[in-house]
Motif scaffolding. Structure first.
Motif, mmCIF file in Angstrom:
data_model
loop_
_atom_site.group_PDB
_atom_site.id
_atom_site.type_symbol
_atom_site.label_atom_id
_atom_site.label_comp_id
_atom_site.label_asym_id
_atom_site.label_seq_id
_atom_site.Cartn_x
_atom_site.Cartn_y
_atom_site.Cartn_z
ATOM 1 N N MET A 3 0.829 -1.200 0.000
ATOM 2 C CA MET A 3 0.000 0.000 0.000
ATOM 3 C C MET A 3 0.868 1.256 0.000
ATOM 4 S SD MET A 3 -3.358 0.718 0.627
ATOM 5 C CE MET A 3 -4.366 1.941 1.344
ATOM 6 N N ILE A 4 1.914 1.243 0.806
ATOM 7 C CA ILE A 4 2.827 2.388 0.868
ATOM 8 C C ILE A 4 3.552 2.542 -0.469
ATOM 9 C CG2 ILE A 4 4.885 3.290 1.984
ATOM 10 C CD1 ILE A 4 3.935 1.964 4.561
ATOM 11 N N PHE A 5 3.957 1.417 -1.055
ATOM 12 C CA PHE A 5 4.648 1.459 -2.340
ATOM 13 C C PHE A 5 3.752 2.073 -3.412
ATOM 14 C CE2 PHE A 5 5.766 -0.607 -6.394
ATOM 15 C CZ PHE A 5 7.046 -0.099 -6.540
ATOM 16 N N ARG A 6 2.472 1.715 -3.427
ATOM 17 C CA ARG A 6 1.535 2.265 -4.419
ATOM 18 C C ARG A 6 1.329 3.764 -4.227
ATOM 19 N NH1 ARG A 6 -3.322 -2.178 -4.844
ATOM 20 N NH2 ARG A 6 -2.055 -3.838 -5.777
ATOM 21 N N ARG A 7 1.228 4.191 -2.977
ATOM 22 C CA ARG A 7 1.048 5.619 -2.702
ATOM 23 C C ARG A 7 2.278 6.425 -3.142
ATOM 24 N NH1 ARG A 7 -1.887 6.561 3.106
ATOM 25 N NH2 ARG A 7 -3.971 5.957 2.414
ATOM 26 N N VAL A 8 3.449 5.898 -2.830
ATOM 27 C CA VAL A 8 4.684 6.593 -3.215
ATOM 28 C C VAL A 8 4.800 6.630 -4.741
ATOM 29 C CG1 VAL A 8 7.204 6.466 -3.169
ATOM 30 C CG2 VAL A 8 5.894 6.094 -1.067
ATOM 31 N N LEU A 9 4.492 5.526 -5.383
ATOM 32 C CA LEU A 9 4.554 5.476 -6.844
ATOM 33 C C LEU A 9 3.538 6.437 -7.470
ATOM 34 C CD1 LEU A 9 5.879 4.130 -9.271
ATOM 35 C CD2 LEU A 9 4.066 2.423 -9.212
ATOM 36 N N ALA A 10 2.329 6.481 -6.940
ATOM 37 C CA ALA A 10 1.307 7.400 -7.456
ATOM 38 C C ALA A 10 1.754 8.852 -7.260
ATOM 39 C CB ALA A 10 -0.026 7.152 -6.762
ATOM 40 N N PHE A 11 2.342 9.151 -6.107
ATOM 41 C CA PHE A 11 2.841 10.500 -5.851
ATOM 42 C C PHE A 11 3.952 10.863 -6.833
ATOM 43 C CE2 PHE A 11 6.011 13.220 -3.791
ATOM 44 C CZ PHE A 11 5.256 14.372 -3.628
ATOM 45 N N LEU A 12 4.865 9.938 -7.079
ATOM 46 C CA LEU A 12 5.961 10.212 -8.009
ATOM 47 C C LEU A 12 5.454 10.416 -9.436
ATOM 48 C CD1 LEU A 12 8.762 7.801 -6.722
ATOM 49 C CD2 LEU A 12 8.633 10.273 -6.493
ATOM 50 N N VAL A 13 4.457 9.622 -9.842
ATOM 51 C CA VAL A 13 3.887 9.797 -11.186
ATOM 52 C C VAL A 13 3.230 11.167 -11.297
ATOM 53 C CG1 VAL A 13 2.082 8.967 -12.742
ATOM 54 C CG2 VAL A 13 3.629 7.350 -11.653
ATOM 55 N N ARG A 14 2.465 11.562 -10.296
ATOM 56 C CA ARG A 14 1.837 12.885 -10.307
ATOM 57 C C ARG A 14 2.878 13.998 -10.339
ATOM 58 N NH1 ARG A 14 -2.705 11.897 -5.677
ATOM 59 N NH2 ARG A 14 -4.065 10.552 -6.932
ATOM 60 N N LEU A 15 3.939 13.823 -9.559
ATOM 61 C CA LEU A 15 4.995 14.825 -9.517
ATOM 62 C C LEU A 15 5.680 14.958 -10.881
ATOM 63 C CD1 LEU A 15 6.612 16.781 -7.720
ATOM 64 C CD2 LEU A 15 8.176 14.881 -7.269
ATOM 65 N N VAL A 16 5.961 13.829 -11.530
ATOM 66 C CA VAL A 16 6.609 13.864 -12.844
ATOM 67 C C VAL A 16 5.692 14.513 -13.879
ATOM 68 C CG1 VAL A 16 7.416 12.397 -14.737
ATOM 69 C CG2 VAL A 16 8.166 11.937 -12.403
ATOM 70 N N VAL A 17 4.406 14.172 -13.861
ATOM 71 C CA VAL A 17 3.457 14.771 -14.806
ATOM 72 C C VAL A 17 3.351 16.273 -14.563
ATOM 73 C CG1 VAL A 17 1.017 14.844 -15.472
ATOM 74 C CG2 VAL A 17 2.180 12.653 -15.218
ATOM 75 N N PHE A 18 3.291 16.680 -13.310
ATOM 76 C CA PHE A 18 3.240 18.104 -12.992
ATOM 77 C C PHE A 18 4.489 18.820 -13.479
ATOM 78 C CE2 PHE A 18 4.401 21.555 -10.114
ATOM 79 C CZ PHE A 18 3.325 22.412 -10.313
ATOM 80 N N LEU A 19 5.650 18.244 -13.238
ATOM 81 C CA LEU A 19 6.899 18.885 -13.661
ATOM 82 C C LEU A 19 6.988 18.982 -15.187
ATOM 83 C CD1 LEU A 19 9.463 17.376 -11.124
ATOM 84 C CD2 LEU A 19 8.533 19.691 -11.204
ATOM 85 N N ILE A 20 6.542 17.944 -15.890
ATOM 86 C CA ILE A 20 6.545 17.999 -17.359
ATOM 87 C C ILE A 20 5.617 19.116 -17.837
ATOM 88 C CG2 ILE A 20 5.832 16.764 -19.440
ATOM 89 C CD1 ILE A 20 6.896 14.202 -18.122
ATOM 90 N N GLY A 21 4.452 19.224 -17.234
ATOM 91 C CA GLY A 21 3.521 20.296 -17.598
ATOM 92 C C GLY A 21 4.085 21.674 -17.294
ATOM 93 N N ALA A 22 4.753 21.809 -16.142
ATOM 94 C CA ALA A 22 5.336 23.096 -15.778
ATOM 95 C C ALA A 22 6.455 23.485 -16.749
ATOM 96 C CB ALA A 22 5.860 23.046 -14.345
ATOM 97 N N VAL A 23 7.292 22.518 -17.106
ATOM 98 C CA VAL A 23 8.378 22.795 -18.053
ATOM 99 C C VAL A 23 7.793 23.185 -19.412
ATOM 100 C CG1 VAL A 23 10.268 21.722 -19.350
ATOM 101 C CG2 VAL A 23 10.110 21.402 -16.877
ATOM 102 N N PHE A 24 6.750 22.508 -19.850
ATOM 103 C CA PHE A 24 6.105 22.824 -21.114
ATOM 104 C C PHE A 24 5.527 24.244 -21.092
ATOM 105 C CE2 PHE A 24 2.388 22.643 -23.973
ATOM 106 C CZ PHE A 24 3.047 22.358 -25.158
ATOM 107 N N ALA A 25 4.839 24.607 -20.007
ATOM 108 C CA ALA A 25 4.233 25.930 -19.893
ATOM 109 C C ALA A 25 5.301 27.028 -19.884
ATOM 110 C CB ALA A 25 3.373 26.012 -18.629
ATOM 111 N N VAL A 26 6.366 26.812 -19.132
ATOM 112 C CA VAL A 26 7.448 27.795 -19.088
ATOM 113 C C VAL A 26 8.124 27.895 -20.456
ATOM 114 C CG1 VAL A 26 9.711 28.293 -18.076
ATOM 115 C CG2 VAL A 26 7.814 27.614 -16.610
ATOM 116 N N GLY A 27 8.266 26.776 -21.145
ATOM 117 C CA GLY A 27 8.846 26.796 -22.484
ATOM 118 C C GLY A 27 7.996 27.589 -23.460
#
Length: 96
Positions: A3-27
């Protein structure tokens, strides 16, 4: 543990998607800024003043109430010409 592994993985996926979106917007923002500066520099190099277009919007009118700014040309500078008949052109060769 899983359960902890899934939560951490879900958080990391959300973080990566957010960072990709932020980099795209700034670009995109930087691309627009560079394009604007390039166009202004190009206008200045050609000896022209950069034109800024402004729109007046009346919120009481439907669709914002866009109104034209007025005559584009001074009526005193308009030259009238006499219309004349143009003779018909000779037939053309068919190049098909």
């Amino acid at each position: 543990m899983s359960m902890i592994f899934r939560r951490v993985l879900a958080f990391l996926v959300r973080l990566v998607v957010f960072l990709i979106g932020a980099v795209f917007a700034v670009g995109l923002l930087l691309l627009g800024f560079v394009l604007t500066l390039t166009l202004v520099a190009w206008a200045l190099l050609r000896g022209r003043r950069p034109q800024v277009r402004r729109f007046k919007v009346d919120p009481r009118q439907p669709f914002g109430g866009f109104r034209p700014r007025g005559a584009a040309v001074d009526p005193a500078n308009v030259v009238d010409v006499e219309a004349r008949e143009v003779p018909s052109a000779p037939p053309r060769l068919d190049r098909s």
